[in-house]
Design an enzyme around this catalytic site. Structure first.
Site, PDB file in Angstrom:
ATOM      1  N   TYR A  72      51.931   9.849  97.132  1.00 55.35           N
ATOM      2  CA  TYR A  72      51.173   9.515  96.400  1.00 55.35           C
ATOM      3  C   TYR A  72      50.717  10.397  95.030  1.00 55.35           C
ATOM      4  O   TYR A  72      50.026  10.056  94.157  1.00 55.35           O
ATOM      5  CB  TYR A  72      49.882   8.937  96.901  1.00 55.35           C
ATOM      6  CG  TYR A  72      49.127   9.944  97.901  1.00 55.35           C
ATOM      7  CD1 TYR A  72      48.718  11.316  97.329  1.00 55.35           C
ATOM      8  CD2 TYR A  72      48.855   9.707  99.010  1.00 55.35           C
ATOM      9  CE1 TYR A  72      48.189  11.982  98.354  1.00 55.35           C
ATOM     10  CE2 TYR A  72      48.277  10.325 100.169  1.00 55.35           C
ATOM     11  CZ  TYR A  72      47.794  11.777  99.385  1.00 55.35           C
ATOM     12  OH  TYR A  72      47.231  12.492 100.429  1.00 55.35           O
ATOM     13  N   LYS A 107      47.628  16.732  94.813  1.00 54.16           N
ATOM     14  CA  LYS A 107      48.981  16.870  95.052  1.00 54.16           C
ATOM     15  C   LYS A 107      49.941  16.746  93.579  1.00 54.16           C
ATOM     16  O   LYS A 107      50.977  17.307  93.479  1.00 54.16           O
ATOM     17  CB  LYS A 107      49.444  15.965  96.110  1.00 54.16           C
ATOM     18  CG  LYS A 107      48.788  15.716  97.531  1.00 54.16           C
ATOM     19  CD  LYS A 107      49.401  17.061  98.156  1.00 54.16           C
ATOM     20  CE  LYS A 107      48.920  17.021  99.730  1.00 54.16           C
ATOM     21  NZ  LYS A 107      49.171  18.297 100.430  1.00 54.16           N
TER      22      LYS A 107
HETATM   23  C1  HXC Z   1      33.142  10.944 102.367  1.00 56.19           C
HETATM   24  C2  HXC Z   1      33.320  13.355 102.912  1.00 56.19           C
HETATM   25  C3  HXC Z   1      34.188  13.046 104.156  1.00 56.19           C
HETATM   26  C4  HXC Z   1      34.508  11.609 104.384  1.00 56.19           C
HETATM   27  C5  HXC Z   1      33.932  15.233 104.149  1.00 56.19           C
HETATM   28  N1  HXC Z   1      33.192  14.741 103.189  1.00 56.19           N
HETATM   29  N2  HXC Z   1      34.459  14.037 104.857  1.00 56.19           N
HETATM   30  N3  HXC Z   1      32.993  12.496 102.128  1.00 56.19           N
HETATM   31  N4  HXC Z   1      33.997  10.721 103.419  1.00 56.19           N
HETATM   32  N5  HXC Z   1      35.108  11.085 105.456  1.00 56.19           N
HETATM   33  C6  HXC Z   1      32.567  15.432 101.981  1.00 56.19           C
HETATM   34  C7  HXC Z   1      31.059  16.148 102.675  1.00 56.19           C
HETATM   35  O1  HXC Z   1      30.010  15.236 102.994  1.00 56.19           O
HETATM   36  C8  HXC Z   1      30.829  17.018 101.971  1.00 56.19           C
HETATM   37  O2  HXC Z   1      30.283  16.736 100.668  1.00 56.19           O
HETATM   38  C9  HXC Z   1      32.352  17.639 101.367  1.00 56.19           C
HETATM   39  O3  HXC Z   1      33.075  16.570 101.639  1.00 56.19           O
HETATM   40  C10 HXC Z   1      32.851  18.907 102.081  1.00 56.19           C
HETATM   41  O4  HXC Z   1      32.668  18.637 103.507  1.00 56.19           O
HETATM   42  P1  HXC Z   1      32.714  19.857 104.562  1.00 56.19           P
HETATM   43  O5  HXC Z   1      32.615  19.029 105.884  1.00 56.19           O
HETATM   44  O6  HXC Z   1      31.502  20.753 104.179  1.00 56.19           O
HETATM   45  O7  HXC Z   1      33.964  20.634 104.191  1.00 56.19           O
HETATM   46  P2  HXC Z   1      34.798  21.555 104.890  1.00 56.19           P
HETATM   47  O8  HXC Z   1      34.135  22.066 106.258  1.00 56.19           O
HETATM   48  O9  HXC Z   1      35.461  22.577 104.220  1.00 56.19           O
HETATM   49  O10 HXC Z   1      36.139  20.375 105.394  1.00 56.19           O
HETATM   50  C11 HXC Z   1      37.159  20.137 104.569  1.00 56.19           C
HETATM   51  C12 HXC Z   1      37.640  18.740 104.814  1.00 56.19           C
HETATM   52  C13 HXC Z   1      38.014  18.361 106.028  1.00 56.19           C
HETATM   53  C14 HXC Z   1      38.642  18.173 103.662  1.00 56.19           C
HETATM   54  C15 HXC Z   1      36.228  17.623 104.418  1.00 56.19           C
HETATM   55  O11 HXC Z   1      38.575  17.015 106.198  1.00 56.19           O
HETATM   56  C16 HXC Z   1      38.905  19.370 106.564  1.00 56.19           C
HETATM   57  O12 HXC Z   1      38.847  20.453 106.912  1.00 56.19           O
HETATM   58  N6  HXC Z   1      40.221  18.868 107.044  1.00 56.19           N
HETATM   59  C17 HXC Z   1      41.375  19.594 107.205  1.00 56.19           C
HETATM   60  C18 HXC Z   1      42.441  18.642 107.749  1.00 56.19           C
HETATM   61  C19 HXC Z   1      42.874  17.583 107.023  1.00 56.19           C
HETATM   62  O13 HXC Z   1      42.119  16.861 106.363  1.00 56.19           O
HETATM   63  N7  HXC Z   1      44.131  17.166 107.447  1.00 56.19           N
HETATM   64  C20 HXC Z   1      44.711  15.964 106.823  1.00 56.19           C
HETATM   65  C21 HXC Z   1      46.059  16.221 106.087  1.00 56.19           C
HETATM   66  S1  HXC Z   1      46.800  14.698 105.674  1.00 56.19           S
HETATM   67  P3  HXC Z   1      28.636  16.716 100.702  1.00 56.19           P
HETATM   68  O14 HXC Z   1      28.403  16.161  99.277  1.00 56.19           O
HETATM   69  O15 HXC Z   1      28.113  15.762 101.689  1.00 56.19           O
HETATM   70  O16 HXC Z   1      28.201  18.089 100.758  1.00 56.19           O
HETATM   71  C22 HXC Z   1      47.263  14.599 104.077  1.00 56.19           C
HETATM   72  C23 HXC Z   1      48.301  13.900 103.504  1.00 56.19           C
HETATM   73  C24 HXC Z   1      48.386  12.485 104.177  1.00 56.19           C
HETATM   74  O17 HXC Z   1      46.733  15.646 103.407  1.00 56.19           O
HETATM   75  C25 HXC Z   1      49.141  11.520 103.333  1.00 56.19           C
HETATM   76  C26 HXC Z   1      49.484  10.319 104.146  1.00 56.19           C
HETATM   77  C27 HXC Z   1      50.636   9.442 103.405  1.00 56.19           C
HETATM   78  P1  NAP Z   2      46.782  19.241 109.380  1.00 56.00           P
HETATM   79  O1  NAP Z   2      47.292  19.488 111.190  1.00 56.00           O
HETATM   80  O2  NAP Z   2      45.500  18.760 109.573  1.00 56.00           O
HETATM   81  O3  NAP Z   2      46.856  20.569 108.862  1.00 56.00           O
HETATM   82  C1  NAP Z   2      45.925  20.915 107.939  1.00 56.00           C
HETATM   83  C2  NAP Z   2      45.938  22.533 107.958  1.00 56.00           C
HETATM   84  O4  NAP Z   2      45.269  23.235 107.009  1.00 56.00           O
HETATM   85  C3  NAP Z   2      45.218  23.106 109.361  1.00 56.00           C
HETATM   86  O5  NAP Z   2      45.868  24.017 109.906  1.00 56.00           O
HETATM   87  C4  NAP Z   2      44.038  23.790 108.844  1.00 56.00           C
HETATM   88  O6  NAP Z   2      43.907  24.964 109.575  1.00 56.00           O
HETATM   89  C5  NAP Z   2      44.567  24.126 107.278  1.00 56.00           C
HETATM   90  N1  NAP Z   2      43.624  24.392 106.293  1.00 56.00           N
HETATM   91  C6  NAP Z   2      42.444  23.164 106.059  1.00 56.00           C
HETATM   92  N2  NAP Z   2      41.737  23.985 105.027  1.00 56.00           N
HETATM   93  C7  NAP Z   2      41.945  25.216 104.879  1.00 56.00           C
HETATM   94  C8  NAP Z   2      41.711  26.285 104.143  1.00 56.00           C
HETATM   95  N3  NAP Z   2      40.711  26.277 103.287  1.00 56.00           N
HETATM   96  N4  NAP Z   2      42.318  27.332 104.223  1.00 56.00           N
HETATM   97  C9  NAP Z   2      42.884  27.639 104.890  1.00 56.00           C
HETATM   98  N5  NAP Z   2      43.666  26.629 105.750  1.00 56.00           N
HETATM   99  C10 NAP Z   2      43.048  25.519 105.958  1.00 56.00           C
HETATM  100  O7  NAP Z   2      47.592  18.251 108.680  1.00 56.00           O
HETATM  101  P2  NAP Z   2      49.083  17.882 108.646  1.00 56.00           P
HETATM  102  O8  NAP Z   2      49.115  16.383 108.696  1.00 56.00           O
HETATM  103  O9  NAP Z   2      49.989  18.502 109.476  1.00 56.00           O
HETATM  104  O10 NAP Z   2      49.323  18.143 107.128  1.00 56.00           O
HETATM  105  C11 NAP Z   2      50.225  19.437 106.785  1.00 56.00           C
HETATM  106  C12 NAP Z   2      50.591  19.064 105.334  1.00 56.00           C
HETATM  107  O11 NAP Z   2      51.296  17.857 105.219  1.00 56.00           O
HETATM  108  C13 NAP Z   2      49.591  18.803 104.485  1.00 56.00           C
HETATM  109  O12 NAP Z   2      49.807  19.503 102.925  1.00 56.00           O
HETATM  110  C14 NAP Z   2      49.335  17.338 104.138  1.00 56.00           C
HETATM  111  O13 NAP Z   2      48.811  16.986 102.911  1.00 56.00           O
HETATM  112  C15 NAP Z   2      50.778  16.995 104.050  1.00 56.00           C
HETATM  113  N6  NAP Z   2      51.227  15.702 104.428  1.00 56.00           N
HETATM  114  C16 NAP Z   2      50.794  15.133 105.768  1.00 56.00           C
HETATM  115  C17 NAP Z   2      51.047  13.921 106.080  1.00 56.00           C
HETATM  116  C18 NAP Z   2      50.726  13.182 107.010  1.00 56.00           C
HETATM  117  O14 NAP Z   2      50.937  11.932 107.466  1.00 56.00           O
HETATM  118  N7  NAP Z   2      50.083  13.691 108.183  1.00 56.00           N
HETATM  119  C19 NAP Z   2      51.813  13.065 105.029  1.00 56.00           C
HETATM  120  C20 NAP Z   2      52.212  13.448 103.790  1.00 56.00           C
HETATM  121  C21 NAP Z   2      51.745  14.875 103.528  1.00 56.00           C
HETATM  122  P3  NAP Z   2      42.292  25.576 109.722  1.00 56.00           P
HETATM  123  O15 NAP Z   2      41.451  24.366 109.913  1.00 56.00           O
HETATM  124  O16 NAP Z   2      42.488  26.376 110.808  1.00 56.00           O
HETATM  125  O17 NAP Z   2      41.729  26.286 108.425  1.00 56.00           O
END
Ligand code: HXC
Ligand code: NAP
Length: 278
Positions: free
Chosen positions: A149, A164
């Site tokens: 995307y 991205k």
């Molecule tokens: C709306 C949200 C939200 C949600 C968080 N926020 N989740 N808003 N809907 N579902 C808002 C919060 O309310 C807050 O805003 C702000 O985002 C920051 O949230 P925090 O929880 O304080 O942030 P933090 O602890 O730093 O966490 C970061 C995060 C969290 C991105 C929000 O989801 C995270 O740590 N994710 C890591 C794992 C992850 O997401 N993996 C997926 C990767 S897959 P306010 O205004 O309330 O303060 C991927 C690609 C997939 O990337 C592609 C598929 C094809």
């Molecule tokens: P995941 O297991 O949720 O991994 C996300 C990782 O990012 C966690 O290990 C987390 O570790 C680390 N992270 C998040 N915030 C961070 C920060 N502020 N500093 C340092 N580390 C941080 O997700 P995943 O699905 O394997 O994704 C891996 C990669 O693939 C990502 O780049 C994602 O965008 C990409 N991707 C995923 C998908 C999918 O379908 N899953 C598809 C396309 C692309 P901590 O919480 O310990 O910090």
């Protein structure tokens, strides 16, 4: 699965952000199994423990750094510690990410910053801090994890798609800028695969997951092992002439969905023959 004799990354040092979970864990495991010293870097020590434990059991060299990639100072401090210990970094995998589904009009500024900070800022801070050491040694490889995307766009994830897209531009820019220093920079763009983070934030229920799966021409999600294998390939010696590339691994999902079902056929309607029945 690497054979026990596969030591294609022996004596090399790799840093994998988010290396304790999901795809990062699989890439870290693959590099460690093939002889690399792997530093997994992320915020949460609990995410590091399983791989550290597995490494001890197998005799792999895996270390952990607590880093918040959003913070340039946190990244620089971690880079200094890694370089003090090893004197080099051969590979950097910018895998850390944050994501969730939220309509653009409702996204708060903190929410936008959280995702942009992790994905776009984090990739740059890490590339710069570890890239400087690679430039000094005139060698290195950086692999960025993006998503398709970045160029197709996707409703509901404007923060992640925008970040991205920036990382993809960064990949191509640094690939050219740093080629003269012997540093290769590539990206992978996976389609959906299972990870706790993606499941929690992107397809929290089976119905959402099914709807996504139905849009994938190959009819299934990727496995993490399949995606990690391509990461290792791009990092490895066989890819020495590849830089600035983005490898799509999505089972065809990002290709045109078209208006018709694949293989659809319709009865051809002919114009009635002159003076006869149709
Ligand atoms: C709306 C949200 C939200 C949600 C968080 N926020 N989740 N808003 N809907 N579902 C808002 C919060 O309310 C807050 O805003 C702000 O985002 C920051 O949230 P925090 O929880 O304080 O942030 P933090 O602890 O730093 O966490 C970061 C995060 C969290 C991105 C929000 O989801 C995270 O740590 N994710 C890591 C794992 C992850 O997401 N993996 C997926 C990767 S897959 P306010 O205004 O309330 O303060 C991927 C690609 C997939 O990337 C592609 C598929 C094809
Ligand atoms: P995941 O297991 O949720 O991994 C996300 C990782 O990012 C966690 O290990 C987390 O570790 C680390 N992270 C998040 N915030 C961070 C920060 N502020 N500093 C340092 N580390 C941080 O997700 P995943 O699905 O394997 O994704 C891996 C990669 O693939 C990502 O780049 C994602 O965008 C990409 N991707 C995923 C998908 C999918 O379908 N899953 C598809 C396309 C692309 P901590 O919480 O310990 O910090």
């Amino acid at each position: 699965m690497a054979s026990r004799l596969d030591s294609s990354f022996a004596d090399e040092v790799a840093v994998v952000t988010g290396g304790g979970t999901g795809l990062g864990l699989e890439v870290s495991r693959g590099l460690a199994r093939r002889g690399a010293t792997v530093v997994i870097a992320s915020r949460n020590a609990a995410h590091h423990a399983p791989l550290l434990e597995e490494a001890r059991a197998h005799g792999w060299r895996v270390e952990a750094e607590i880093v918040d990639v959003r913070e340039a100072a946190s990244v620089r401090a971690a880079a200094e510690r890694v370089l003090a210990r090893h004197g080099r970094v051969d590979m950097l995998v910018n895998n850390a990410a944050g994501n969730f589904v939220c309509p653009a009009e409702r996204l708060s500024s903190n929410a936008w910053r959280a995702v942009l900070g992790i994905v776009l800022d984090g990739t740059f801070w890490c590339s710069q801090a570890f890239g400087r050491a690679m430039i000094e040694r005139r060698q290195g490889r950086i692999l960025n994890v993006v998503a398709t995307y970045a160029w197709t766009g996707m409703p509901g994830v404007v923060h992640s798609a925008s970040a991205k897209a920036g990382v993809l531009a960064m990949t191509r820019t640094l690939a050219v800028e740093w080629a003269r220093f012997g540093v290769r920079v590539n990206a992978i763009a996976p389609g959906p695969f299972h990870s706790d983070g993606a499941q929690q934030n992107l397809w929290p229920d089976p119905e959402a997951e099914r709807a996504i799966r139905e849009r994938i021409p190959l009819g299934r999600f990727a496995t993490r092992e399949e995606v990690a294998a391509q990461c290792l390939h791009l990092l490895g010696a066989d890819s020495a002439y590849i830089t600035g590339e983005c490898l799509v691994i999505d089972g065809g999902a990002s290709l045109g969905q078209g208006l018709w079902e694949p293989g659809a056929r319709f009865t051809r309607k002919r114009a009635p023959a002159e003076g006869g029945a149709a």
